[in-house]
Design a protein around this motif. Structure first.
Motif, PDB file in Angstrom:
ATOM      1  N   CYS A 143      -3.224  -4.189  -9.345  1.00 28.70           N
ATOM      2  CA  CYS A 143      -2.905  -2.843  -8.869  1.00 28.70           C
ATOM      3  C   CYS A 143      -4.146  -1.961  -8.922  1.00 28.70           C
ATOM      4  CB  CYS A 143      -1.791  -2.240  -9.724  1.00 28.70           C
ATOM      5  SG  CYS A 143      -1.287  -0.591  -9.200  1.00 28.70           S
ATOM      6  N   HIS A 144      -4.577  -1.488  -7.776  1.00 30.18           N
ATOM      7  CA  HIS A 144      -5.801  -0.696  -7.677  1.00 30.18           C
ATOM      8  C   HIS A 144      -5.462   0.726  -7.216  1.00 30.18           C
ATOM      9  CE1 HIS A 144      -7.782  -4.576  -8.005  1.00 30.18           C
ATOM     10  NE2 HIS A 144      -7.079  -4.993  -6.966  1.00 30.18           N
TER      11      HIS A 144
ATOM     12  N   HIS B 275     -10.722  -0.669   1.021  1.00 29.71           N
ATOM     13  CA  HIS B 275      -9.774  -0.467  -0.069  1.00 29.71           C
ATOM     14  C   HIS B 275      -8.383  -1.005   0.237  1.00 29.71           C
ATOM     15  CE1 HIS B 275     -12.635   2.137  -2.209  1.00 29.71           C
ATOM     16  NE2 HIS B 275     -12.956   2.570  -1.005  1.00 29.71           N
ATOM     17  N   LEU B 276      -8.197  -1.584   1.415  1.00 31.92           N
ATOM     18  CA  LEU B 276      -6.889  -2.138   1.756  1.00 31.92           C
ATOM     19  C   LEU B 276      -6.579  -3.342   0.864  1.00 31.92           C
ATOM     20  CD1 LEU B 276      -7.084  -2.014   5.662  1.00 31.92           C
ATOM     21  CD2 LEU B 276      -6.042  -0.341   4.125  1.00 31.92           C
TER      22      LEU B 276
ATOM     23  N   MET C  45       0.847  -1.188   0.000  1.00 30.91           N
ATOM     24  CA  MET C  45       0.000   0.000   0.000  1.00 30.91           C
ATOM     25  C   MET C  45       0.883   1.238   0.000  1.00 30.91           C
ATOM     26  SD  MET C  45      -3.133   0.976   2.558  1.00 30.91           S
ATOM     27  CE  MET C  45      -2.140   1.241   3.999  1.00 30.91           C
ATOM     28  N   VAL C  46       0.617   2.146  -0.935  1.00 28.99           N
ATOM     29  CA  VAL C  46       1.396   3.370  -1.044  1.00 28.99           C
ATOM     30  C   VAL C  46       0.448   4.557  -0.945  1.00 28.99           C
ATOM     31  CG1 VAL C  46       3.119   4.648  -2.361  1.00 28.99           C
ATOM     32  CG2 VAL C  46       2.971   2.150  -2.597  1.00 28.99           C
ATOM     33  N   ILE C  47       0.742   5.471  -0.043  1.00 36.14           N
ATOM     34  CA  ILE C  47      -0.064   6.672   0.157  1.00 36.14           C
ATOM     35  C   ILE C  47       0.628   7.850  -0.519  1.00 36.14           C
ATOM     36  CG2 ILE C  47      -0.743   8.370   1.914  1.00 36.14           C
ATOM     37  CD1 ILE C  47      -1.416   6.058   3.750  1.00 36.14           C
ATOM     38  N   PHE C  48      -0.132   8.576  -1.335  1.00 36.44           N
ATOM     39  CA  PHE C  48       0.366   9.773  -2.006  1.00 36.44           C
ATOM     40  C   PHE C  48      -0.387  10.985  -1.468  1.00 36.44           C
ATOM     41  CE2 PHE C  48       1.185   6.253  -4.755  1.00 36.44           C
ATOM     42  CZ  PHE C  48       2.386   6.540  -5.397  1.00 36.44           C
TER      43      PHE C  48
ATOM     44  N   VAL D 199      -2.252  -1.338  -3.664  1.00 35.66           N
ATOM     45  CA  VAL D 199      -3.229  -0.248  -3.636  1.00 35.66           C
ATOM     46  C   VAL D 199      -2.462   1.068  -3.542  1.00 35.66           C
ATOM     47  CG1 VAL D 199      -5.167   0.830  -2.438  1.00 35.66           C
ATOM     48  CG2 VAL D 199      -5.033  -1.657  -2.605  1.00 35.66           C
ATOM     49  N   LEU D 200      -2.750   1.959  -4.468  1.00 36.25           N
ATOM     50  CA  LEU D 200      -2.139   3.282  -4.508  1.00 36.25           C
ATOM     51  C   LEU D 200      -3.200   4.305  -4.109  1.00 36.25           C
ATOM     52  CD1 LEU D 200      -0.322   2.878  -7.959  1.00 36.25           C
ATOM     53  CD2 LEU D 200       0.550   2.271  -5.688  1.00 36.25           C
ATOM     54  N   PHE D 201      -3.033   4.921  -2.947  1.00 34.00           N
ATOM     55  CA  PHE D 201      -4.011   5.875  -2.441  1.00 34.00           C
ATOM     56  C   PHE D 201      -3.697   7.276  -2.966  1.00 34.00           C
ATOM     57  CE2 PHE D 201      -5.178   2.609   0.599  1.00 34.00           C
ATOM     58  CZ  PHE D 201      -6.514   2.893   0.869  1.00 34.00           C
TER      59      PHE D 201
END
Length: 269
Positions: free
Chosen positions: A62-63, A86-87, A35-38, A94-96
């Motif tokens: 990849c979501h 969404h996890l 999981m990557v948070i932007f 998952v790209l936030f």
């Protein structure tokens, strides 16, 4: 300092995207969850960075999570609740595109959250993230930085480009007067949520192309060896001459057919 030219950018991006593809295979092979948070300034380039990462990855794996304004029901939930569905599951990415950190950013600066709500969030976020990391999720948090002059230039580009006009909202325009407020909110957020188990990484996005390369390199450097060979597939030659398309009810548009659709209109499903 001159900005990175497209040709040089693409030459540097290609090997990184090959590594990202290898990362995807490794995640599927290992069952790990990424999981990557932007987060970052408006116009900093979150969407472009996410696109550079996801472009050549399997969309079933990849979501991209880009949540809209919470509904009335969601506004009455535990704050983190709307993000939990969404996890990532095993093998997923998952790209936030923004995340629960909206509360420490836009909601705080624009007055959408009460001070006590922000205070509670800053206390709870590290605990919530510790639960995710302890359960095995690989969590990375990036904050994209850009100077106000760059931000103004990009706002103007969005305003004048009909293809980018959708990116400019009334909230974005109001935010122009709050550049320093966002800086203070970011620093308070970092003070409370830059933890050993879920640290922040700030990335300079005054040059968006260079920023994407720096972010992707950093992300890949934080992962273990992801080398998993692609599955071997047999690809024997066809037994006969390749067949051509044959049409009955409808004919395709474009190509040598002149672009007109034949037969009945509508989708026969």
């Amino acid at each position: 300092m001159s900005k990175l030219k497209r040709k040089d950018y693409e030459a540097q991006l290609e090997p990184l995207q090959l590594e990202l593809a290898a990362m995807g295979r490794w995640l599927q092979h290992s069952g790990k969850r990424l999981m990557v948070i932007f987060e970052g300034r408006d116009t900093a380039g979150k969407g472009g960075a996410i696109g550079s990462i996801s472009e050549n990855l399997n969309p079933r794996q990849c979501h991209i999570a880009a949540l809209s304004k919470p509904s009335e029901r969601e506004a009455g939930q535990w704050y983190f609740q709307r993000y939990v569905p969404h996890l990532p599951a095993a093998g997923e990415i998952v790209l936030f595109d923004r995340s629960w950190y909206n509360r420490a950013g836009v909601e705080q600066v624009m007055g959408f959250a009460k001070p006590e709500q922000v205070k509670a969030f800053l206390k709870q976020a590290p605990v919530f993230e510790k639960l995710l990391v302890d359960d095995g999720i690989l969590l990375f948090k990036y904050w994209l930085c850009c100077d106000q002059a760059q931000q103004e230039e990009r706002f103007a580009e969005r305003l004048n480009d009909p293809l980018k006009r959708w990116k400019l909202s009334p909230i974005d325009l109001q935010a122009r007067a709050h550049y320093d407020d966002y800086t203070r909110a970011r620093e308070a957020m970092l003070e409370a949520t830059h933890t050993k188990h879920a640290p922040w990484t700030l990335v300079d996005f005054n040059d968006q192309r260079q920023g994407r390369l720096s972010l992707i390199r950093d992300l890949l450097s934080r992962l273990p060896d992801t080398e998993v060979a692609p599955a071997k597939l047999d690809f024997p030659p066809l037994k006969g001459k390749p067949a051509k398309e044959k049409f009955g009810v409808l004919k395709p548009i474009g190509g040598k057919s002149g672009g007109k659709s034949g037969g009945k209109s509508g989708d026969k499903g």
